[in-house]
Design an enzyme around this catalytic site. Structure first.
Site, PDB file in Angstrom:
ATOM      1  N   ASP A  68      -2.403  -3.527 -15.080  1.00  0.00           N
ATOM      2  CA  ASP A  68      -2.801  -3.108 -16.432  1.00  0.00           C
ATOM      3  C   ASP A  68      -3.473  -4.188 -17.276  1.00  0.00           C
ATOM      4  O   ASP A  68      -3.523  -4.058 -18.496  1.00  0.00           O
ATOM      5  CB  ASP A  68      -1.588  -2.562 -17.210  1.00  0.00           C
ATOM      6  CG  ASP A  68      -0.926  -1.396 -16.520  1.00  0.00           C
ATOM      7  OD1 ASP A  68      -1.615  -0.707 -15.746  1.00  0.00           O
ATOM      8  OD2 ASP A  68       0.285  -1.166 -16.734  1.00  0.00           O
ATOM      9  N   HIS A 126       2.815  -6.427  -7.709  1.00  0.00           N
ATOM     10  CA  HIS A 126       2.297  -5.333  -8.529  1.00  0.00           C
ATOM     11  C   HIS A 126       3.490  -4.706  -9.233  1.00  0.00           C
ATOM     12  O   HIS A 126       4.436  -4.265  -8.580  1.00  0.00           O
ATOM     13  CB  HIS A 126       1.597  -4.311  -7.639  1.00  0.00           C
ATOM     14  CG  HIS A 126       0.956  -3.201  -8.400  1.00  0.00           C
ATOM     15  ND1 HIS A 126       0.362  -2.125  -7.784  1.00  0.00           N
ATOM     16  CD2 HIS A 126       0.805  -2.986  -9.728  1.00  0.00           C
ATOM     17  CE1 HIS A 126      -0.116  -1.305  -8.707  1.00  0.00           C
ATOM     18  NE2 HIS A 126       0.147  -1.813  -9.887  1.00  0.00           N
ATOM     19  N   CYS A 135       0.836  -1.204   0.000  1.00  0.00           N
ATOM     20  CA  CYS A 135       0.000   0.000   0.000  1.00  0.00           C
ATOM     21  C   CYS A 135       0.872   1.256   0.000  1.00  0.00           C
ATOM     22  O   CYS A 135       1.721   1.414   0.877  1.00  0.00           O
ATOM     23  CB  CYS A 135      -0.925  -0.002   1.218  1.00  0.00           C
ATOM     24  SG  CYS A 135      -1.908   1.502   1.367  1.00  0.00           S
TER      25      CYS A 135
END
Length: 696
Positions: free
Chosen positions: A538, A503, A434
């Site tokens: 994406d 990520h 995060c």
């Protein structure tokens, strides 16, 4: 909170002059070719559907994007409001609750003012006639509870009262949320409020790993409070916890939350040989832990056993406190249950928008794995109802996990033990990616990427506390260009993680560039066979999904985040291997499903209707970015493309393409009736630019 709070934030760059038609030197519009538009990351909409980008006046008295149903009012001179005391504010809240618009739930169910057990002491109104006189008109449609065997749990307060069968006035047991689990029991919540909850497995594991320190292993009979970072609400970590669902309606609870300061200055035991500073002593048993004996094992580690403790929990911790000489009694990380994520469609945990009704929609459209919104460990240990709402699970979520976030091993392990005890789930995901400042400044989220030994302690403590699989969510690095995760991938499996999601962006990068999938592949190839590696970033078409699976067979699967927000039917496209030119009517039917699921989850009374509306509007702030397949010169659409202003193939499609919050409200009114007077809405998820270097 992507996945984590920041993973759901969209970059909504201003269109300025970046439209397919620009003025040439002779004053005539010049048309750009589809290739030129794609090179500039602009959606190549067919020429016949283009229209001039609308110019809207900017209001000075409202936030950017905020709209109001009422007509614009002249600017009022700013007046400094008198600060109210807590007692005065509480008195005003009680008076508002006593108004006829807030009828007692028990009276609303039965229609009988004498049915309330609190009688005159009840803080809600019992005036049935006054409530009926001022109640808003019923909405079109059918009550979501009317088909249930039991009567509607909202009775007179239901906004679909006219659809209730005749004589439906009494209710013995409400069926609301009967298909939902993972609620917080009142007796457990009271123990958490009073800091009297024991965590024998977590505390024993943390001590065995040497992460609690000598100071914190002393008696804590006088103080037994949950550890961890200061109060952090998942509602403030919005890129998009869970609940989401309760985050919008429980902001006022922040002021009443007890702020814990126990472990603010904690240093990782593996980073320093000095014991953690003594602030508030802790021990395994809060009742009596004065006498201790150090037991040495073959491995040389020391464990602290409370001899004088005679609590029933002592038996449950016996295995954890067994000397290392009897290693056969311990469960090796590789022997624990492992979830096979291979080729499963995984909906990422999405703060605010990834609420239970939205996850139900995605399940209908083909998602295999779902995960609750990110919940802060400290808030869970404090018994905050709004945070526990993020852990709710629907019966349709057959493979479900929860995501938590914490800064220290003792905090995370206690939260894991509590969740495992109170909730029904398949895995627990720990967020270590995060990027939100509020989380990072407390040492959680992406801040852990700079402290690999603390990451190790958290994963080892959590995986050693419960038998449920522990998964981890990370980014490529904290600072861009200083990738460090690839050096830790091989170790994460040994620490106890069953899977790790990467990520493909750094914390500093945020969403300013495309995800670095080559680096994700590099990490996947370094992972041991026992560790599932999932990629994230994406994915917006089945071609993206296929490419990543073909380019890197070592990837178990790919997590879908923002792509699901913009077009939740992406799961159907991947399973059916096609570009779905979905019609506006089919999209509207999906919104109808969400509204129905929302009313079942949040309620069919006025409060439930408006809560459903708020979350619908948050979701519509993403869906407007979708460009129908039939309108594009080049397919598939890319997630980073900016949309020009265009006409749809019908009025509804044109309305759905609008980026105006006023049009989103119009869509909500088509589903939930007129908005209240002076209603305003501003999307919670602002655009993200490249973060400053000093902020990481």
């Amino acid at each position: 909170m992507d996945e984590s709070p920041a993973d759901v934030q969209l970059v909504q760059e201003p269109m300025d002059s970046a439209t397919p038609e620009v003025a040439a030197s002779n004053g005539q519009p010049e048309y750009r070719t589809p290739e030129e538009l794609v090179a500039k990351a602009i959606a190549p909409v067919k020429r016949e559907f283009l229209r001039p980008h609308p110019v809207r006046p900017v209001s000075n008295n409202q936030e950017d994007g905020a709209v109001s149903e009422s007509k614009e009012k002249p600017a009022q001179p700013s007046v400094v409001k008198e600060k109210k005391s807590k007692r005065q504010a509480k008195r005003e809240r009680r008076q508002q609750q006593k108004s006829s618009s807030n009828i007692c739930p028990e009276v609303a169910k039965t229609g009988d003012p004498s049915s309330c057990p609190y009688s005159d002491k009840c803080r809600f109104s019992h005036d049935v006639e006054a409530f009926k006189n001022q109640k808003l008109d019923d909405l079109e449609g059918e009550c979501p509870f009317v088909t249930a065997e039991e009567p509607c749990p909202y009775g007179l307060a239901c906004r679909f009262l006219s659809t209730h069968p005749e004589g439906d006035s009494g209710v013995k047991s409400a069926r609301r949320n009967s298909s939902e689990v993972n609620g917080l029991r009142k007796d457990v919540q009271r123990l958490l409020w009073k800091n009297k909850m024991n965590f024998p497995k977590a505390d024993a594991k943390v001590k065995a790993l040497g992460l609690m320190g000598p100071a914190n292993s002393k008696a804590k009979s006088s103080e037994n409070k949950p550890d961890g970072d200061d109060h952090i609400t998942a509602n403030n970590c919005d890129a998009a916890n869970g609940n989401g669902s309760s985050a919008l309606v429980n902001d006022t609870e922040v002021e009443n939350t007890v702020v814990l300061e126990e472990n603010d200055d904690v240093e990782d035991a593996s980073e320093s040989n000095e014991p953690r500073p003594l602030k508030k002593p802790k021990c395994v048993d809060a009742d009596d832990c004065s006498d201790k004996v150090e037991v040495g094992g073959v491995s040389g580690t020391e464990k602290v056993v409370c001899e004088s403790s005679k609590q029933p929990e002592a038996d449950s911790t016996a295995e954890l406190l067994t000397p290392e000489t009897d290693g056969s009694l311990k469960v090796h990380p590789r022997e624990k249950k492992i979830i096979d994520f291979r080729d499963k469609l995984y909906l990422a945990p999405l703060t605010t928008v990834g609420n239970l009704p939205f996850r139900r929609v995605c399940k209908v459209l083909g998602a295999d794995v779902t995960c609750g919104e990110m919940a802060m460990c400290t808030n869970l240990l404090q018994g905050q109802a709004s945070e526990w709402a993020l852990l709710r699970r629907h019966a349709s979520e057959d493979l479900f996990g929860v995501q938590i976030c914490g800064a220290f091993a003792d905090t995370v392990s206690r939260a894991v033990e509590l969740i495992d005890q109170e909730c029904t789930l398949d895995f627990i995901d720990i967020n270590m990616g995060c990027p939100i400042d509020l989380v990072v400044n407390k040492g959680a989220g992406s801040a852990l990427l700079m402290k690999p030994m603390r990451m190790k302690g958290i994963i080892e403590a959590a995986s050693g506390t419960v038998e449920k699989p522990i998964t981890v969510k990370v980014r490529t690095a904290y600072f861009e260009g200083k990738n460090r995760i690839d050096s830790l991938i091989a170790d994460m499996g040994n620490w106890g993680a069953s899977a790790v999601t990467i990520h493909g962006r750094s914390r500093q990068q945020r969403y300013s560039k495309l995800a670095d999938w080559e680096y994700v592949y590099q990490c996947a190839k370094k992972a041991p066979d026992t560790l599932h590696v999932l990629g994230n970033g994406d994915i917006f078409s089945y071609l993206d999904w296929n490419k990543h699976k073909v380019d890197c067979p070592e990837l178990s699967t790919c997590m879908i985040a923002r792509g699901a927000l913009v077009k939740p039917w992406l799961f159907t496209e991947i399973k059916e291997q096609r570009h779905w030119d979905i019609s506006s009517g089919e999209r509207f039917d999906i919104l109808k499903k969400f509204v129905r699921f929302g009313l079942e989850h949040w309620g069919s009374d006025t409060k439930g209707v408006e809560t459903t509306r708020r979350f619908l509007l948050e979701w519509l702030s993403y869906t407007c970015r979708y460009v129908p397949v039939g309108l594009l010169d080049v397919i598939p659409q890319r997630l980073n493309w900016r949309q020009p202003s265009y006409f749809g193939r019908n009025d509804l499609e044109t309305l759905m393409a609008s980026d105006s919050a006023a049009d989103w409200i119009r869509i909500s009114e088509m589903l939930l009736g007129k908005v209240p007077e002076d209603f305003t809405f501003a999307p919670k998820h602002k655009s993200n630019a490249y973060d400053r270097a000093e902020n990481g």
